[in-house]
Design a protein around this motif. Structure first.
Motif, PDB file in Angstrom:
ATOM      1  N   PRO A 310      -6.810  -7.983  -8.624  1.00  0.00           N
ATOM      2  CA  PRO A 310      -7.492  -6.691  -8.541  1.00  0.00           C
ATOM      3  C   PRO A 310      -7.012  -5.946  -7.310  1.00  0.00           C
ATOM      4  O   PRO A 310      -6.493  -6.548  -6.356  1.00  0.00           O
ATOM      5  N   ILE A 311      -7.188  -4.644  -7.304  1.00  0.00           N
ATOM      6  CA  ILE A 311      -6.751  -3.866  -6.153  1.00  0.00           C
ATOM      7  C   ILE A 311      -7.445  -4.339  -4.878  1.00  0.00           C
ATOM      8  O   ILE A 311      -6.880  -4.254  -3.776  1.00  0.00           O
ATOM      9  N   THR A 312      -8.655  -4.893  -5.000  1.00  0.00           N
ATOM     10  CA  THR A 312      -9.397  -5.328  -3.819  1.00  0.00           C
ATOM     11  C   THR A 312      -8.779  -6.556  -3.144  1.00  0.00           C
ATOM     12  O   THR A 312      -9.172  -6.906  -2.036  1.00  0.00           O
ATOM     13  N   ALA A 313      -7.810  -7.195  -3.798  1.00  0.00           N
ATOM     14  CA  ALA A 313      -7.069  -8.263  -3.130  1.00  0.00           C
ATOM     15  C   ALA A 313      -6.057  -7.697  -2.141  1.00  0.00           C
ATOM     16  O   ALA A 313      -5.509  -8.443  -1.316  1.00  0.00           O
ATOM     17  N   ILE A 314      -5.830  -6.380  -2.219  1.00  0.00           N
ATOM     18  CA  ILE A 314      -4.792  -5.737  -1.418  1.00  0.00           C
ATOM     19  C   ILE A 314      -5.365  -4.677  -0.494  1.00  0.00           C
ATOM     20  O   ILE A 314      -4.910  -4.496   0.644  1.00  0.00           O
ATOM     21  N   ALA A 315      -6.365  -3.947  -0.984  1.00  0.00           N
ATOM     22  CA  ALA A 315      -6.987  -2.860  -0.220  1.00  0.00           C
ATOM     23  C   ALA A 315      -8.430  -2.704  -0.704  1.00  0.00           C
ATOM     24  O   ALA A 315      -8.766  -3.162  -1.796  1.00  0.00           O
ATOM     25  N   PRO A 316      -9.291  -2.051   0.070  1.00  0.00           N
ATOM     26  CA  PRO A 316     -10.692  -1.913  -0.355  1.00  0.00           C
ATOM     27  C   PRO A 316     -10.872  -1.145  -1.660  1.00  0.00           C
ATOM     28  O   PRO A 316     -11.854  -1.363  -2.378  1.00  0.00           O
ATOM     29  N   SER A 317      -9.953  -0.236  -1.976  1.00  0.00           N
ATOM     30  CA  SER A 317     -10.079   0.586  -3.181  1.00  0.00           C
ATOM     31  C   SER A 317      -8.717   1.173  -3.507  1.00  0.00           C
ATOM     32  O   SER A 317      -7.778   1.109  -2.698  1.00  0.00           O
ATOM     33  N   TRP A 318      -8.619   1.793  -4.694  1.00  0.00           N
ATOM     34  CA  TRP A 318      -7.369   2.472  -5.056  1.00  0.00           C
ATOM     35  C   TRP A 318      -7.082   3.631  -4.102  1.00  0.00           C
ATOM     36  O   TRP A 318      -5.923   3.858  -3.729  1.00  0.00           O
ATOM     37  N   SER A 319      -8.105   4.344  -3.716  1.00  0.00           N
ATOM     38  CA  SER A 319      -7.897   5.467  -2.791  1.00  0.00           C
ATOM     39  C   SER A 319      -7.388   4.987  -1.440  1.00  0.00           C
ATOM     40  O   SER A 319      -6.499   5.601  -0.837  1.00  0.00           O
ATOM     41  N   GLU A 320      -7.947   3.876  -0.966  1.00  0.00           N
ATOM     42  CA  GLU A 320      -7.487   3.327   0.302  1.00  0.00           C
ATOM     43  C   GLU A 320      -6.070   2.779   0.180  1.00  0.00           C
ATOM     44  O   GLU A 320      -5.264   2.909   1.110  1.00  0.00           O
TER      45      GLU A 320
END
Length: 343
Positions: A310-320
């Motif tokens: 999931p994107i949260t494995a890389i950053a807090p959110s898609w926007s971040e």
């Protein structure tokens, strides 16, 4: 009987006008119109979905409908909608952050993602590898892409959703398996050093690899990989890495535009259709991962389970993630140089 020359000109003019009218796209004759501004590889998907929706809409409403399509790199398309170059009624883009960019400019309202099921994401996808038949470079995982003399074909991460997801998947493959951010930066530098060029969008990158036979591996959307392998008649094969990213293509109607066009009702119905069983089946057939679990299970041989970050494995959110990686002076600016094709 002689016909005055002026009458001959009039007849000719009528004939030309009639020919032009006949040659007009059938969109011009419909009672209602929609423009779907989408990302690059979804041409075939909407070529199948649109006629199904149009037939059902026309039967129910008694009105005719024509749906126009626009395709290019996802982030590029978002910028064109924001600038007004594309008068989109709906957007069907490759990343949530590309749709959020419209919200940031006031084109869609707060809470836009809650207006449709599943956060306005009718399907998911991922990034995989396409290699030459027999896999001569022995590519099985992300580290293999930066070994030996491997050349990588991948789109530009500043313009393409495929390009952005490839960068995020590569980063995630490092930091979720024991590496730190410094190691991930070094990996991305090595990754982009092996790209002979960076096409602006997914489809042109695929043509470079599959048709022009550039490079050793294409880092691609899963649906593009499936299409390339099918069309290659045995010349290409897919490699699923042990870990990749969960891509979440996202849709929305563009409130200001549908208000101007009087298309709000049909735009909403069109996007709601994407979540129906009939549309979910077509989505799976075209190589995308439907959100309906029963439909996805029926296509498990074609869309196999893999570890999708999931994107949260890389950053807090898609926007971040957009800000951190692809914004001005972000990580991508530090690890790559734009490489437009020169041939």
């Amino acid at each position: 009987m002689r016909i005055p020359w002026i009458n001959l000109l009039a007849v000719a003019a009528v004939g030309v006008a009639g020919a032009l009218l006949f040659a007009r796209n059938s969109e011009g004759f419909a009672s209602h119109h929609l423009l779907n501004v989408s990302y690059d590889p979804t041409r075939e998907l909407y070529q199948r979905l649109n006629p199904v929706f149009v037939a059902a809409y026309e039967k129910k409403s008694g009105s005719t409908l024509a749906i126009g399509q626009s395709h290019a790199g996802s982030s590029y398309q978002a910028r064109r909608v924001i600038s007004g170059e594309e008068k989109a009624d709906v957007v069907t883009l490759g990343l949530p952050s590309d749709v959020e960019a419209l919200h940031n400019k006031g084109l869609i309202p707060d809470g836009w993602s809650t207006r449709l099921p599943n956060g306005s994401q009718p399907y998911t996808s991922t990034i995989v590898f396409v290699v030459r038949s027999g896999n001569p470079k022995g590519i099985a995982d992300w580290p293999d892409l930066v070994k030996g003399d491997v050349q990588i074909i991948v789109p530009d991460p500043k313009t393409s959703g495929n390009g952005k997801l490839a960068a995020l998947a590569a980063w995630g493959a490092i930091v979720t398996r024991g590496g730190d951010e410094a190691a991930a930066r070094d990996y991305l530098k090595a990754f982009y050093a092996r790209t002979p060029f960076l096409d602006p969008a997914a489809r042109s990158a695929g043509v470079a690899f599959a048709v022009e036979k550039k490079g050793d591996v294409h880092v691609a959307w899963e649906n593009e990989a499936l299409r390339e392998v099918r069309d290659s008649k045995g010349a290409l094969q897919i490699v699923y890495p042990p870990v990749s990213i969960k891509g979440e293509p996202t849709v929305a109607w563009v409130d200001g535009n549908v208000a101007k066009h009087g298309s709000a009702g049909v735009a909403k119905a069109y996007l709601e259709f994407l979540f129906t069983p009939e549309a979910q089946e077509i989505i799976a057939q075209e190589g995308y991962r439907p959100i309906d679990p029963k439909t996805l299970a029926r296509y498990a041989n074609r869309l196999p389970p893999i570890n999708l970050l999931p994107i949260t494995a890389i950053a807090p959110s898609w926007s971040e993630a957009q800000r951190k990686f692809f914004g001005d002076n972000g990580i991508i600016d530090a690890v790559y140089t734009p490489k437009p094709r020169t041939e």
